[in-house]
Design a protein around this motif. Structure first.
Motif, mmCIF file in Angstrom:
data_model
loop_
_atom_site.group_PDB
_atom_site.id
_atom_site.type_symbol
_atom_site.label_atom_id
_atom_site.label_comp_id
_atom_site.label_asym_id
_atom_site.label_seq_id
_atom_site.Cartn_x
_atom_site.Cartn_y
_atom_site.Cartn_z
ATOM 1 N N SER A 1 0.832 -1.210 0.000
ATOM 2 C CA SER A 1 0.000 0.000 0.000
ATOM 3 C C SER A 1 0.867 1.261 0.000
ATOM 4 N N GLY A 2 0.320 2.339 -0.539
ATOM 5 C CA GLY A 2 1.041 3.624 -0.546
ATOM 6 C C GLY A 2 2.143 3.641 -1.601
ATOM 7 N N GLY A 3 3.216 4.366 -1.322
ATOM 8 C CA GLY A 3 4.321 4.462 -2.285
ATOM 9 C C GLY A 3 5.026 3.119 -2.424
ATOM 10 N N ASP A 4 5.340 2.722 -3.659
ATOM 11 C CA ASP A 4 6.039 1.441 -3.821
ATOM 12 C C ASP A 4 7.516 1.609 -3.488
ATOM 13 N N GLY A 58 -3.498 -2.639 -2.538
ATOM 14 C CA GLY A 58 -3.599 -2.174 -1.150
ATOM 15 C C GLY A 58 -5.003 -2.226 -0.601
ATOM 16 N N TYR A 59 -5.372 -1.188 0.129
ATOM 17 C CA TYR A 59 -6.694 -1.183 0.774
ATOM 18 C C TYR A 59 -7.830 -1.145 -0.247
ATOM 19 N N GLN A 60 -7.510 -0.668 -1.469
ATOM 20 C CA GLN A 60 -8.539 -0.618 -2.511
ATOM 21 C C GLN A 60 -9.041 -2.035 -2.834
ATOM 22 N N ALA A 93 -1.770 1.228 -4.228
ATOM 23 C CA ALA A 93 -2.682 2.339 -4.528
ATOM 24 C C ALA A 93 -2.808 3.227 -3.303
ATOM 25 N N ARG A 94 -3.297 4.407 -3.562
ATOM 26 C CA ARG A 94 -3.716 5.265 -2.455
ATOM 27 C C ARG A 94 -5.237 5.191 -2.484
ATOM 28 N N CYS A 95 -5.841 4.905 -1.343
ATOM 29 C CA CYS A 95 -7.265 4.581 -1.322
ATOM 30 C C CYS A 95 -8.028 5.539 -0.410
ATOM 31 N N LYS A 96 -8.782 6.445 -1.030
ATOM 32 C CA LYS A 96 -9.523 7.462 -0.271
ATOM 33 C C LYS A 96 -10.577 6.822 0.623
ATOM 34 N N GLU A 97 -11.255 5.794 0.076
ATOM 35 C CA GLU A 97 -12.376 5.193 0.826
ATOM 36 C C GLU A 97 -11.945 4.619 2.170
ATOM 37 N N PHE A 98 -10.675 4.231 2.270
ATOM 38 C CA PHE A 98 -10.221 3.599 3.509
ATOM 39 C C PHE A 98 -10.128 4.614 4.655
ATOM 40 N N PHE A 99 -10.120 5.906 4.307
ATOM 41 C CA PHE A 99 -10.126 6.946 5.350
ATOM 42 C C PHE A 99 -11.484 6.989 6.053
ATOM 43 N N GLU A 100 -12.516 6.463 5.377
ATOM 44 C CA GLU A 100 -13.886 6.529 5.921
ATOM 45 C C GLU A 100 -14.256 5.216 6.614
ATOM 46 N N GLY A 129 3.977 -1.292 3.687
ATOM 47 C CA GLY A 129 3.773 0.083 3.238
ATOM 48 C C GLY A 129 4.480 1.074 4.145
ATOM 49 N N GLY A 130 4.161 2.337 3.952
ATOM 50 C CA GLY A 130 4.790 3.392 4.741
ATOM 51 C C GLY A 130 3.936 3.796 5.930
ATOM 52 N N ASP A 131 4.273 4.930 6.509
ATOM 53 C CA ASP A 131 3.586 5.322 7.749
ATOM 54 C C ASP A 131 2.096 5.626 7.527
ATOM 55 N N GLY A 132 1.739 6.075 6.313
ATOM 56 C CA GLY A 132 0.319 6.293 6.004
ATOM 57 C C GLY A 132 -0.439 4.978 6.056
ATOM 58 N N SER A 133 0.124 3.970 5.415
ATOM 59 C CA SER A 133 -0.511 2.646 5.425
ATOM 60 C C SER A 133 -0.625 2.119 6.857
ATOM 61 N N PHE A 134 0.377 2.413 7.659
ATOM 62 C CA PHE A 134 0.333 1.972 9.062
ATOM 63 C C PHE A 134 -0.781 2.700 9.827
ATOM 64 N N ARG A 135 -0.970 3.977 9.495
ATOM 65 C CA ARG A 135 -2.049 4.731 10.160
ATOM 66 C C ARG A 135 -3.405 4.108 9.817
ATOM 67 N N GLY A 136 -3.541 3.707 8.565
ATOM 68 C CA GLY A 136 -4.773 3.020 8.156
ATOM 69 C C GLY A 136 -4.939 1.711 8.909
ATOM 70 N N ALA A 137 -3.841 0.987 9.058
ATOM 71 C CA ALA A 137 -3.887 -0.313 9.747
ATOM 72 C C ALA A 137 -4.278 -0.142 11.214
ATOM 73 N N VAL A 138 -3.795 0.936 11.834
ATOM 74 C CA VAL A 138 -4.130 1.196 13.242
ATOM 75 C C VAL A 138 -5.637 1.386 13.381
ATOM 76 N N LYS A 139 -6.193 2.218 12.505
ATOM 77 C CA LYS A 139 -7.645 2.448 12.566
ATOM 78 C C LYS A 139 -8.395 1.144 12.378
ATOM 79 N N PHE A 140 -8.005 0.394 11.358
ATOM 80 C CA PHE A 140 -8.697 -0.845 11.012
ATOM 81 C C PHE A 140 -8.637 -1.832 12.176
HETATM 82 P P1 ADP Z 1 2.473 5.427 2.597
HETATM 83 O O1 ADP Z 1 1.955 4.178 3.216
HETATM 84 O O2 ADP Z 1 3.504 5.168 1.543
HETATM 85 O O3 ADP Z 1 2.915 6.446 3.640
HETATM 86 P P2 ADP Z 1 0.008 6.957 2.099
HETATM 87 O O4 ADP Z 1 0.269 7.981 3.143
HETATM 88 O O5 ADP Z 1 -0.500 7.419 0.795
HETATM 89 O O6 ADP Z 1 1.287 6.070 1.750
HETATM 90 O O7 ADP Z 1 -1.059 5.907 2.701
HETATM 91 C C1 ADP Z 1 -1.477 4.797 1.936
HETATM 92 C C2 ADP Z 1 -2.938 4.540 2.177
HETATM 93 O O8 ADP Z 1 -3.148 4.204 3.552
HETATM 94 C C3 ADP Z 1 -3.865 5.711 1.932
HETATM 95 O O9 ADP Z 1 -4.161 5.885 0.577
HETATM 96 C C4 ADP Z 1 -5.086 5.274 2.714
HETATM 97 O O10 ADP Z 1 -5.818 4.303 2.020
HETATM 98 C C5 ADP Z 1 -4.454 4.621 3.948
HETATM 99 N N1 ADP Z 1 -4.357 5.617 5.046
HETATM 100 C C6 ADP Z 1 -3.369 6.516 5.263
HETATM 101 N N2 ADP Z 1 -3.641 7.276 6.348
HETATM 102 C C7 ADP Z 1 -4.845 6.847 6.829
HETATM 103 C C8 ADP Z 1 -5.692 7.225 7.915
HETATM 104 N N3 ADP Z 1 -5.349 8.215 8.738
HETATM 105 N N4 ADP Z 1 -6.868 6.559 8.079
HETATM 106 C C9 ADP Z 1 -7.201 5.551 7.252
HETATM 107 N N5 ADP Z 1 -6.464 5.149 6.206
HETATM 108 C C10 ADP Z 1 -5.287 5.781 5.983
#
Ligand code: ADP
Length: 327
Positions: free
Chosen positions: A13-16, A44-46, A75-82, A105-116
Motif C-alpha cells: 500500500s502507498g508508495g512502492d 492495497g486497501y482498494q 494504490a492510495r485509497c480514499k475510501e479507507f479513510f472513511e 507500506g509506509g507510515d500512512g498505510s500503518f495509520r490506516g492499519a491502526v484504525k482498522f
Molecule cells: P504510505 O503508506 O507510503 O505512507 P500513504 O500515506 O498514501 O502512503 O497511505 C497509503 C494509504 O493508507 C492511503 O491511501 C489510505 O488508504 C491509507 N491511510 C493513510 N492514512 C490513513 C488514515 N489516517 N486513516 C485511514 N487510512 C489511511
C-alpha cells in the motif's frame, strides 16, 4: 488467548519501494510452510474494499525476488479513510475467513492499519516498505538502500560533467518529509552541501562560500537537496543562488522516480525476506498491531501507533561531518 490464525492476507500500500516483492515472497512461502492459506490482496486497501483478493501458492511468487515494484500493485485509497470503507473491507475479509493481515507500506498505510485494527478483530502486522526510511523504531526500511544506491550512481555520473565544466550542480532527491536519501547519497558522493527538511539551512553561509570559490575561479560545487527542504526543492534553491551569483553556471537535475524503481539491492532483499518471515511468525505467535523492525541486527516488534514520521532525527553531528569532509 489470541485465536490461532489460519488464513492470512498480504497487501502492498502507498508508495512502492524496491524489495516489496521479496517481502511478499517471504510472507507467502512462510505462511504456506506453516500450513496457512495465503491470499494476495491487489492494490492495497482498494483491493480489500473491492474484494480483489486471490489465493496464492508458493509458485505465485517464483522469480520475483529480484524485481522492483510490487506484483500485488499498490494504490492510495480514499475510501479507507472513511469508516464505511473500512467496514466493507472487513466484511470481505471475514467472508473469506481471513484472520490475519500483513501490510507492507509506509507510515500512512500503518495509520490506516491502526484504525482498522482498532475497529475490527483482525490482527495486522506491518512491514516498513518505504524508500524514505521515515519510520520510527527500525534501522532499515525495505527500499531505502536501493533508492540511495540509485541516487549515488546517478550523482556520480553528474559529478563527472560538473567537474569537467566547473559548474554548480543542484541535485534533487526524493524525501518530502525525511532527508535520509539526501544525507546518505550526499555524503557518499562528497556533496559540499546537503539540504534536508529536518534542519534549517544557512543559505548565507552557502552563498559566501560559493562567492569565495568564484573569486578563486573554482566554482565546482555539488548541492544535494531533498525535495521537501525548506526552500521547496532544487528549482527554488537555484533561484536563490542565481540571484546572488548571476554569472555562475548553475544546473539543476531532479532525479525523480528512478529512485523508486529497479532491482532491489542485496540488503533490501535480505531485510525484506527476514521481515516477511517474522511477520508470519508474529501472527502465529498471536502478536497483533505491531510492525516488524530491525534494531542493532535484532528483530523488534513495535506498536503500529508509534510508527510516526521521524522528523528532526538528523543530528548536528551528521551535518558537521558533511561540512568537514567537503572542505
Ligand atoms: P504510505 O503508506 O507510503 O505512507 P500513504 O500515506 O498514501 O502512503 O497511505 C497509503 C494509504 O493508507 C492511503 O491511501 C489510505 O488508504 C491509507 N491511510 C493513510 N492514512 C490513513 C488514515 N489516517 N486513516 C485511514 N487510512 C489511511
Amino acid at each position: 488467548m489470541a485465536q490461532k490464525v489460519t488464513k492470512i492476507g498480504v497487501l502492498t500500500s502507498g508508495g512502492d519501494s524496491p524489495g516489496m516483492n521479496a517481502a511478499i515472497r517471504a510472507v507467502v512461502r512462510t505462511g504456506i510452510y506453516h500450513g496457512l492459506e495465503v491470499f494476495g490482496i491487489m492494490r492495497g486497501y482498494q483491493g480489500m474494499i473491492e474484494d480483489d483478493i486471490f489465493r496464492m501458492e508458493g509458485r505465485s511468487v517464483a522469480n520475483i525476488i529480484q524485481r522492483g515494484g510490487t506484483i500485488l500493485k499498490t494504490a492510495r485509497c480514499k475510501e479507507f479513510f472513511e469508516p464505511e470503507g473500512r467496514k466493507k473491507a472487513y466484511e470481505n475479509l471475514k467472508r473469506r475467513g481471513i484472520d490475519g493481515l500483513v501490510i507492507i507500506g509506509g507510515d500512512g498505510s500503518f495509520r490506516g492499519a491502526v484504525k482498522f485494527s482498532n475497529e475490527f478483530d483482525i490482527p495486522c502486522i506491518g512491514l516498513a516498505g518505504t524508500i524514505d526510511k521515515d519510520i520510527n523504531g527500525t534501522d532499515f526500511t525495505i527500499g531505502f538502500d536501493t533508492a540511495v544506491n540509485t541516487a549515488v550512481e546517478a550523482i556520480d555520473k553528474i559529478r563527472d560533467t560538473m567537474d569537467a565544466h566547473d559548474r554548480i550542480f543542484i541535485i534533487e532527491v526524493m524525501g518530502r518529509d525525511a532527508g535520509y536519501i539526501a544525507l546518505h547519497s550526499g555524503i557518499a558522493t562528497g556533496a559540499e552541501n546537503i539540504l534536508v527538511p529536518e534542519r534549517k539551512t544557512n543559505m548565507d553561509d552557502i552563498i559566501t562560500s560559493l562567492l569565495e570559490k568564484e573569486r578563486r575561479k573554482k566554482l565546482v560545487n555539488l548541492i544535494v537537496v531533498a525535495e521537501g527542504d525548506e526552500f521547496g526543492g532544487a528549482t527554488e534553491v537555484e533561484k536563490v543562488l542565481k540571484k546572488n551569483l548571476p554569472n555562475a553556471e548553475i544546473r539543476v537535475c531532479i532525479l525523480g522516480h528512478i529512485q523508486r524503481g529497479g532491482s532491489p539491492s542485496c540488503i533490501d532483499r535480505l531485510i525484506a525476506s527476514r521481515m516477511g518471515y517474522h511477520a508470519v511468525e508474529s501472527l502465529m505467535e498471536g502478536r497483533h498491531n505491531v510492525f516488524v523492525g530491525i534494531l542493532n541486527n535484532k528483530m523488534h516488534y513495535i506498536p503500529l501507533e508509534t510508527a510516526v514520521k521521524n522528523k528532526g532525527r538528523i543530528s548536528e553531528e551528521w551535518m558537521k561531518i558533511v561540512k568537514i569532509l567537503a572542505s
